[in-house]
Design a protein around this motif. Structure first.
Motif, PDB file in Angstrom:
ATOM      1  N   ARG A   5       0.834  -1.201   0.000  1.00 36.05           N
ATOM      2  CA  ARG A   5       0.000   0.000   0.000  1.00 36.05           C
ATOM      3  C   ARG A   5       0.870   1.253   0.000  1.00 36.05           C
ATOM      4  O   ARG A   5       2.006   1.230   0.466  1.00 36.05           O
ATOM      5  CB  ARG A   5      -0.937  -0.008   1.206  1.00 36.05           C
ATOM      6  N   LEU A  22      -7.793  11.530   7.729  1.00 35.06           N
ATOM      7  CA  LEU A  22      -7.438  10.195   8.198  1.00 35.06           C
ATOM      8  C   LEU A  22      -8.578   9.207   7.937  1.00 35.06           C
ATOM      9  O   LEU A  22      -8.355   8.092   7.447  1.00 35.06           O
ATOM     10  CB  LEU A  22      -7.116  10.246   9.690  1.00 35.06           C
ATOM     11  N   THR A  23      -9.800   9.649   8.207  1.00 31.67           N
ATOM     12  CA  THR A  23     -10.967   8.791   7.973  1.00 31.67           C
ATOM     13  C   THR A  23     -11.111   8.460   6.494  1.00 31.67           C
ATOM     14  O   THR A  23     -11.340   7.309   6.113  1.00 31.67           O
ATOM     15  CB  THR A  23     -12.238   9.481   8.475  1.00 31.67           C
ATOM     16  N   CYS A  26      -8.137   6.148   5.213  1.00 30.48           N
ATOM     17  CA  CYS A  26      -8.142   4.808   5.791  1.00 30.48           C
ATOM     18  C   CYS A  26      -9.205   3.921   5.144  1.00 30.48           C
ATOM     19  O   CYS A  26      -9.158   2.692   5.294  1.00 30.48           O
ATOM     20  CB  CYS A  26      -8.369   4.882   7.304  1.00 30.48           C
ATOM     21  N   GLU A  32      -2.179   3.678   3.017  1.00 32.78           N
ATOM     22  CA  GLU A  32      -1.903   3.448   4.432  1.00 32.78           C
ATOM     23  C   GLU A  32      -1.357   4.733   5.049  1.00 32.78           C
ATOM     24  O   GLU A  32      -0.273   5.202   4.666  1.00 32.78           O
ATOM     25  CB  GLU A  32      -0.878   2.326   4.610  1.00 32.78           C
ATOM     26  N   VAL A  33      -2.100   5.311   5.970  1.00 27.94           N
ATOM     27  CA  VAL A  33      -1.634   6.506   6.674  1.00 27.94           C
ATOM     28  C   VAL A  33      -0.732   6.047   7.811  1.00 27.94           C
ATOM     29  O   VAL A  33      -1.184   5.463   8.790  1.00 27.94           O
ATOM     30  CB  VAL A  33      -2.810   7.332   7.217  1.00 27.94           C
TER      31      VAL A  33
END
Length: 212
Positions: A5, A22-23, A26, A32-33
Motif C-alpha cells: 500500500r 485520516l478517515t 483509511c 496506508e496513513v
C-alpha cells in the motif's frame, strides 16, 4: 487488499481536518496513513528517520511552515512525493511550494475522491494540481518576458510552441495560430517533454525557466 500500500503521512494543524483526512484515506484499500502531525517540527523529526512515499502538507502551520519542512525533507529524501493540501490559492505560495520540492498542489475544497486520485497520481509520477492553481502558474509564466523562453535543446518550432504554452494557449489555439494540425502540436509537445525530461506543461515551463 493490495500486497503493498502507498505509505502516507499528513501534516495538518487543524484537528477536524486532520481527522477527516485520516478517515477518508483509511477507507482506501491501497493507501496506508503511517502517521499524522499537527506541526512541522514533529513531522520533520519523524520523517527524517522514517520517510514515507507521499506526504500531504498544509502550508500555514504553527512554527515551521509546511514549505520549509518539505524543503528540508527533499534534501534527505529526494524521492519522497510531497503534495500541498491547503486553502491558499495564490501563485506565490504555489511557486514557493513547488520550488521547495512539492510535486503537487491541491486545494482543501477538492472533492474527496479527487484527492484520493491525486494521491494515486503523484505516487505514479504525475504532478496533480487543482485547476485554478494550474491556471495561476501558467498565467504567472505568461506574465514574464516571452523572449526568455528559448532553449538550445529545442527546435525553432518547439521553442515557438513553448512560448505559446507559457501564454496558456490550448492545443487547438496553438494549432490555429501556427497553421498546423492539432496532432502535429501534440507531437511537438511530446518531443518538448521528452527533451526537457518532464511530463506536464507546468513542469516544462518550470524546468525550462530554471535553466535560464
Amino acid at each position: 487488499m493490495p500486497a503493498t500500500r502507498i505509505k502516507i503521512a499528513i501534516i495538518e494543524d487543524e484537528e477536524v481536518i486532520r481527522h477527516s483526512l485520516l478517515t477518508l484515506l483509511c477507507l482506501q484499500e491501497e493507501l496506508e496513513v503511517v502517521e499524522t502531525f499537527e506541526d512541522g517540527e514533529s513531522a520533520l523529526a519523524y520523517l527524517k528517520k522514517k520517510p514515507v512515499e507521499v506526504l500531504l502538507f498544509d502550508i500555514n502551520l504553527t512554527g515551521m511552515s509546511g514549505i520549509e519542512v518539505v524543503a528540508r525533507l527533499k534534501v534527505l529524501h529526494p524521492y519522497m512525493q510531497c503534495m500541498a493540501l491547503t486553502s491558499y490559492d495564490d501563485a506565490e505560495n504555489a511557486f514557493n511550494a513547488l520550488k521547495a520540492g512539492a510535486t503537487g498542489y491541491i486545494l482543501k475544497n477538492t472533492e474527496p475522491q479527487k484527492l484520493v486520485e491525486a494521491i494515486r497520481e503523484i505516487h505514479s509520477g504525475g504532478s496533480p494540481m487543482s485547476s485554478q492553481i494550474a491556471r495561476l502558474v501558467v498565467m504567472e509564466f505568461a506574465a514574464r518576458k516571452t523572449e526568455v523562453f528559448h532553449s538550445e535543446v529545442l527546435s525553432r518550432r518547439e521553442n515557438e510552441i513553448l512560448v505559446l504554452l507559457s501564454k496558456g494557449l490550448r492545443y487547438k489555439e496553438i494549432a490555429a495560430q501556427l497553421f498546423i494540425s492539432i496532432e502535429t502540436v501534440r507531437t511537438h509537445i511530446r518531443n518538448i517533454y521528452e527533451k526537457l525530461q518532464v511530463k506536464t506543461r507546468t513542469e516544462a515551463l518550470s524546468r525550462f525557466h530554471n535553466k535560464q
